[in-house]
Design a protein around this motif. Structure first.
Motif, PDB file in Angstrom:
ATOM      1  N   HIS A   1      38.150  27.096  -8.542  1.00  0.00           N
ATOM      2  CA  HIS A   1      38.148  25.700  -8.999  1.00  0.00           C
ATOM      3  C   HIS A   1      38.437  24.746  -7.836  1.00  0.00           C
ATOM      4  CE1 HIS A   1      37.976  27.346 -13.024  1.00  0.00           C
ATOM      5  NE2 HIS A   1      39.048  28.063 -12.779  1.00  0.00           N
ATOM      6  N   LEU A   2      37.865  25.073  -6.670  1.00  0.00           N
ATOM      7  CA  LEU A   2      38.018  24.229  -5.492  1.00  0.00           C
ATOM      8  C   LEU A   2      36.722  23.520  -5.114  1.00  0.00           C
ATOM      9  CD1 LEU A   2      40.065  26.694  -3.228  1.00  0.00           C
ATOM     10  CD2 LEU A   2      40.949  24.645  -4.378  1.00  0.00           C
ATOM     11  N   ASP A   3      35.671  23.727  -5.918  1.00  0.00           N
ATOM     12  CA  ASP A   3      34.379  23.155  -5.564  1.00  0.00           C
ATOM     13  C   ASP A   3      34.403  21.626  -5.579  1.00  0.00           C
ATOM     14  OD1 ASP A   3      34.753  24.046  -8.291  1.00  0.00           O
ATOM     15  OD2 ASP A   3      32.772  23.259  -8.754  1.00  0.00           O
ATOM     16  N   GLY A   4      35.365  21.041  -6.278  1.00  0.00           N
ATOM     17  CA  GLY A   4      35.487  19.588  -6.247  1.00  0.00           C
ATOM     18  C   GLY A   4      36.036  19.083  -4.933  1.00  0.00           C
ATOM     19  N   ALA A   5      36.695  19.970  -4.187  1.00  0.00           N
ATOM     20  CA  ALA A   5      37.299  19.571  -2.918  1.00  0.00           C
ATOM     21  C   ALA A   5      36.397  19.861  -1.730  1.00  0.00           C
ATOM     22  CB  ALA A   5      38.646  20.280  -2.730  1.00  0.00           C
TER      23      ALA A   5
ATOM     24  N   GLY B   1      26.937  36.411  10.355  1.00  0.00           N
ATOM     25  CA  GLY B   1      27.316  36.221   8.959  1.00  0.00           C
ATOM     26  C   GLY B   1      27.585  34.797   8.534  1.00  0.00           C
ATOM     27  N   LYS B   2      27.039  33.807   9.240  1.00  0.00           N
ATOM     28  CA  LYS B   2      27.343  32.405   8.935  1.00  0.00           C
ATOM     29  C   LYS B   2      26.802  31.978   7.571  1.00  0.00           C
ATOM     30  CE  LYS B   2      25.281  30.884  12.598  1.00  0.00           C
ATOM     31  NZ  LYS B   2      24.789  32.209  13.040  1.00  0.00           N
ATOM     32  N   THR B   3      25.507  32.232   7.330  1.00  0.00           N
ATOM     33  CA  THR B   3      24.923  31.859   6.038  1.00  0.00           C
ATOM     34  C   THR B   3      25.553  32.656   4.912  1.00  0.00           C
ATOM     35  OG1 THR B   3      22.807  31.158   6.990  1.00  0.00           O
ATOM     36  CG2 THR B   3      22.798  31.820   4.674  1.00  0.00           C
ATOM     37  N   THR B   4      25.765  33.939   5.145  1.00  0.00           N
ATOM     38  CA  THR B   4      26.432  34.783   4.146  1.00  0.00           C
ATOM     39  C   THR B   4      27.806  34.224   3.825  1.00  0.00           C
ATOM     40  OG1 THR B   4      25.250  36.762   4.862  1.00  0.00           O
ATOM     41  CG2 THR B   4      27.331  37.095   3.698  1.00  0.00           C
ATOM     42  N   ALA B   5      28.524  33.805   4.848  1.00  0.00           N
ATOM     43  CA  ALA B   5      29.856  33.237   4.636  1.00  0.00           C
ATOM     44  C   ALA B   5      29.779  31.969   3.800  1.00  0.00           C
ATOM     45  CB  ALA B   5      30.516  32.937   5.982  1.00  0.00           C
ATOM     46  N   ARG B   6      28.792  31.118   4.081  1.00  0.00           N
ATOM     47  CA  ARG B   6      28.661  29.871   3.315  1.00  0.00           C
ATOM     48  C   ARG B   6      28.384  30.154   1.849  1.00  0.00           C
ATOM     49  NH1 ARG B   6      24.925  26.315   1.350  1.00  0.00           N
ATOM     50  NH2 ARG B   6      23.115  27.510   2.070  1.00  0.00           N
ATOM     51  N   LEU B   7      27.483  31.088   1.570  1.00  0.00           N
ATOM     52  CA  LEU B   7      27.120  31.385   0.187  1.00  0.00           C
ATOM     53  C   LEU B   7      28.292  31.998  -0.577  1.00  0.00           C
ATOM     54  CD1 LEU B   7      23.514  32.769   0.768  1.00  0.00           C
ATOM     55  CD2 LEU B   7      24.177  30.521  -0.119  1.00  0.00           C
ATOM     56  N   HIS B   8      28.975  32.951   0.052  1.00  0.00           N
ATOM     57  CA  HIS B   8      30.122  33.562  -0.623  1.00  0.00           C
ATOM     58  C   HIS B   8      31.278  32.564  -0.745  1.00  0.00           C
ATOM     59  CE1 HIS B   8      29.004  37.791  -1.240  1.00  0.00           C
ATOM     60  NE2 HIS B   8      28.249  37.638  -0.179  1.00  0.00           N
ATOM     61  N   ALA B   9      31.452  31.721   0.259  1.00  0.00           N
ATOM     62  CA  ALA B   9      32.511  30.713   0.181  1.00  0.00           C
ATOM     63  C   ALA B   9      32.251  29.752  -0.964  1.00  0.00           C
ATOM     64  CB  ALA B   9      32.601  29.956   1.504  1.00  0.00           C
ATOM     65  N   ARG B  10      30.982  29.357  -1.136  1.00  0.00           N
ATOM     66  CA  ARG B  10      30.648  28.442  -2.235  1.00  0.00           C
ATOM     67  C   ARG B  10      31.018  29.055  -3.583  1.00  0.00           C
ATOM     68  NH1 ARG B  10      24.495  26.847  -2.689  1.00  0.00           N
ATOM     69  NH2 ARG B  10      24.424  28.928  -3.638  1.00  0.00           N
TER      70      ARG B  10
ATOM     71  N   VAL C   1      33.973  38.336   4.441  1.00  0.00           N
ATOM     72  CA  VAL C   1      33.753  37.232   5.384  1.00  0.00           C
ATOM     73  C   VAL C   1      33.893  35.896   4.659  1.00  0.00           C
ATOM     74  CG1 VAL C   1      32.140  36.162   6.989  1.00  0.00           C
ATOM     75  CG2 VAL C   1      32.225  38.654   6.807  1.00  0.00           C
ATOM     76  N   GLY C   2      33.309  35.804   3.460  1.00  0.00           N
ATOM     77  CA  GLY C   2      33.444  34.586   2.673  1.00  0.00           C
ATOM     78  C   GLY C   2      34.890  34.267   2.358  1.00  0.00           C
ATOM     79  N   ALA C   3      35.659  35.279   2.015  1.00  0.00           N
ATOM     80  CA  ALA C   3      37.075  35.075   1.702  1.00  0.00           C
ATOM     81  C   ALA C   3      37.846  34.619   2.931  1.00  0.00           C
ATOM     82  CB  ALA C   3      37.675  36.365   1.147  1.00  0.00           C
ATOM     83  N   GLU C   4      37.516  35.189   4.096  1.00  0.00           N
ATOM     84  CA  GLU C   4      38.169  34.777   5.338  1.00  0.00           C
ATOM     85  C   GLU C   4      37.892  33.301   5.616  1.00  0.00           C
ATOM     86  OE1 GLU C   4      40.081  36.197   7.658  1.00  0.00           O
ATOM     87  OE2 GLU C   4      40.147  38.284   6.989  1.00  0.00           O
ATOM     88  N   VAL C   5      36.659  32.887   5.396  1.00  0.00           N
ATOM     89  CA  VAL C   5      36.285  31.501   5.658  1.00  0.00           C
ATOM     90  C   VAL C   5      36.985  30.554   4.681  1.00  0.00           C
ATOM     91  CG1 VAL C   5      34.363  29.858   5.544  1.00  0.00           C
ATOM     92  CG2 VAL C   5      34.102  32.004   6.796  1.00  0.00           C
ATOM     93  N   VAL C   6      37.035  30.924   3.413  1.00  0.00           N
ATOM     94  CA  VAL C   6      37.711  30.084   2.430  1.00  0.00           C
ATOM     95  C   VAL C   6      39.200  29.961   2.759  1.00  0.00           C
ATOM     96  CG1 VAL C   6      38.448  29.954   0.013  1.00  0.00           C
ATOM     97  CG2 VAL C   6      36.064  30.458   0.570  1.00  0.00           C
ATOM     98  N   ASP C   7      39.819  31.072   3.129  1.00  0.00           N
ATOM     99  CA  ASP C   7      41.239  31.019   3.492  1.00  0.00           C
ATOM    100  C   ASP C   7      41.446  30.147   4.727  1.00  0.00           C
ATOM    101  OD1 ASP C   7      41.833  32.657   1.376  1.00  0.00           O
ATOM    102  OD2 ASP C   7      41.982  34.489   2.567  1.00  0.00           O
ATOM    103  N   TRP C   8      40.515  30.258   5.701  1.00  0.00           N
ATOM    104  CA  TRP C   8      40.616  29.423   6.901  1.00  0.00           C
ATOM    105  C   TRP C   8      40.485  27.941   6.535  1.00  0.00           C
ATOM    106  CZ3 TRP C   8      36.107  26.740   8.629  1.00  0.00           C
ATOM    107  CH2 TRP C   8      36.345  25.926   9.750  1.00  0.00           C
TER     108      TRP C   8
ATOM    109  N   GLU D   1      36.125  10.268  -0.282  1.00  0.00           N
ATOM    110  CA  GLU D   1      36.336  10.702  -1.661  1.00  0.00           C
ATOM    111  C   GLU D   1      37.443  11.749  -1.757  1.00  0.00           C
ATOM    112  OE1 GLU D   1      32.590  12.274  -2.863  1.00  0.00           O
ATOM    113  OE2 GLU D   1      31.479  10.424  -2.426  1.00  0.00           O
ATOM    114  N   GLY D   2      38.106  12.035  -0.634  1.00  0.00           N
ATOM    115  CA  GLY D   2      39.150  13.046  -0.628  1.00  0.00           C
ATOM    116  C   GLY D   2      38.603  14.465  -0.608  1.00  0.00           C
ATOM    117  N   ARG D   3      37.362  14.632  -0.081  1.00  0.00           N
ATOM    118  CA  ARG D   3      36.714  15.934  -0.058  1.00  0.00           C
ATOM    119  C   ARG D   3      36.409  16.356   1.376  1.00  0.00           C
ATOM    120  NH1 ARG D   3      31.573  15.807  -3.447  1.00  0.00           N
ATOM    121  NH2 ARG D   3      31.920  18.056  -3.569  1.00  0.00           N
ATOM    122  N   HIS D   4      35.934  17.608   1.535  1.00  0.00           N
ATOM    123  CA  HIS D   4      35.679  18.174   2.850  1.00  0.00           C
ATOM    124  C   HIS D   4      34.290  18.813   2.877  1.00  0.00           C
ATOM    125  CE1 HIS D   4      40.020  17.697   3.289  1.00  0.00           C
ATOM    126  NE2 HIS D   4      40.154  18.386   2.169  1.00  0.00           N
ATOM    127  N   LEU D   5      33.711  18.914   4.089  1.00  0.00           N
ATOM    128  CA  LEU D   5      32.402  19.538   4.243  1.00  0.00           C
ATOM    129  C   LEU D   5      32.535  20.834   5.036  1.00  0.00           C
ATOM    130  CD1 LEU D   5      29.316  19.357   3.837  1.00  0.00           C
ATOM    131  CD2 LEU D   5      29.188  18.296   6.110  1.00  0.00           C
TER     132      LEU D   5
END
Length: 210
Positions: free
Chosen positions: A28-32, A12-21, A184-191, A70-74
């Motif tokens: 409103h965290l896309d700037g970070a 579920g890695k790609t799925t997690a990335r897409l849902h996390a995005r 899965v996306g929510a778990e990744v965002v929370d992590w 820039e104070g952001r994360h990847l």
């Protein structure tokens, strides 16, 4: 910070990335946070090699360093990149790296691989890699040859190869066997939030010198 989501094919890695995005945008965290996987960092060759993948991991590390200014994360998710590869990338000593392993039980993994129509002869390889990643999450000394063989010459394996298990080698593990894609996306965002706040395991820049 570089936030690496690792795991075998079908977890579920790609799925997690897409849902996390999408969740970053909704919260409103896309700037970070910026998200990436190998194909977003450059063209994929007709025959991808281990060395090519490791060069691209270095590209991800360098992108994370640029974002940090820039104070952001990847959030780097979607590819079977073990934490050991990220930590051995030449520039990895310049940035904090947190890793999250997405894992599944055998029945769920076999079902997902079948749904993807994976060739039967490749199933043992996918299962074996999942088993190796599970061990690698807690023991840097477990068969390092799985990633050091045919490696990009610039990799700095000496940072962790030969180390014994210890508290400095830690990552977050999420069992996705019974989770829906959006969960899965929510778990990744929370992590991500916990890692940035220091409430989840993080390899701090230069950790291997301590």
């Amino acid at each position: 910070m570089l936030l690496l989501v690792s795991g075998a094919s079908g977890v579920g890695k790609t799925t997690a990335r897409l849902h996390a995005r999408h969740l970053f945008e909704r919260r409103h965290l896309d700037g970070a946070y910026e998200t990436a996987e190998l194909f977003t960092l450059g063209p994929i060759p007709a025959v991808p090699t281990v060395a090519w993948r490791q060069e691209q991991v270095e590209a991800a590390v360098r992108r994370a360093i640029a974002l940090e200014a820039e104070g952001r994360h990847l959030l780097f998710a979607g590819d079977p990149v073990p934490v050991g590869e990220a930590l051995a990338a030449p520039s990895a000593d310049r940035i904090d790296i947190a890793a999250c392993l997405l894992d599944v039980d055998e029945d769920a993994h076999l079902a997902r691989l079948a749904k993807r129509n994976e060739p039967e002869e490749l199933i043992p390889l996918h299962r074996g890699f999942a088993t190796w990643l599970r061990a690698h999450a807690t023991d840097p000394g477990h068969v390092p040859e799985a990633v050091t063989t045919d490696a990009w010459p610039e990799m700095r394996w000496g940072r962790w190869v030969g180390r014994a298990p210890g508290p400095e080698w830690a990552m977050t593990v999420v069992d996705t066997s019974r989770l829906l894609p959006e969960q899965v996306g929510a778990e990744v965002v929370d992590w991500c939030g916990r890692a940035v706040a220091g409430d989840a395991p993080v390899f701090r820049a230069g950790w291997f010198r301590r």
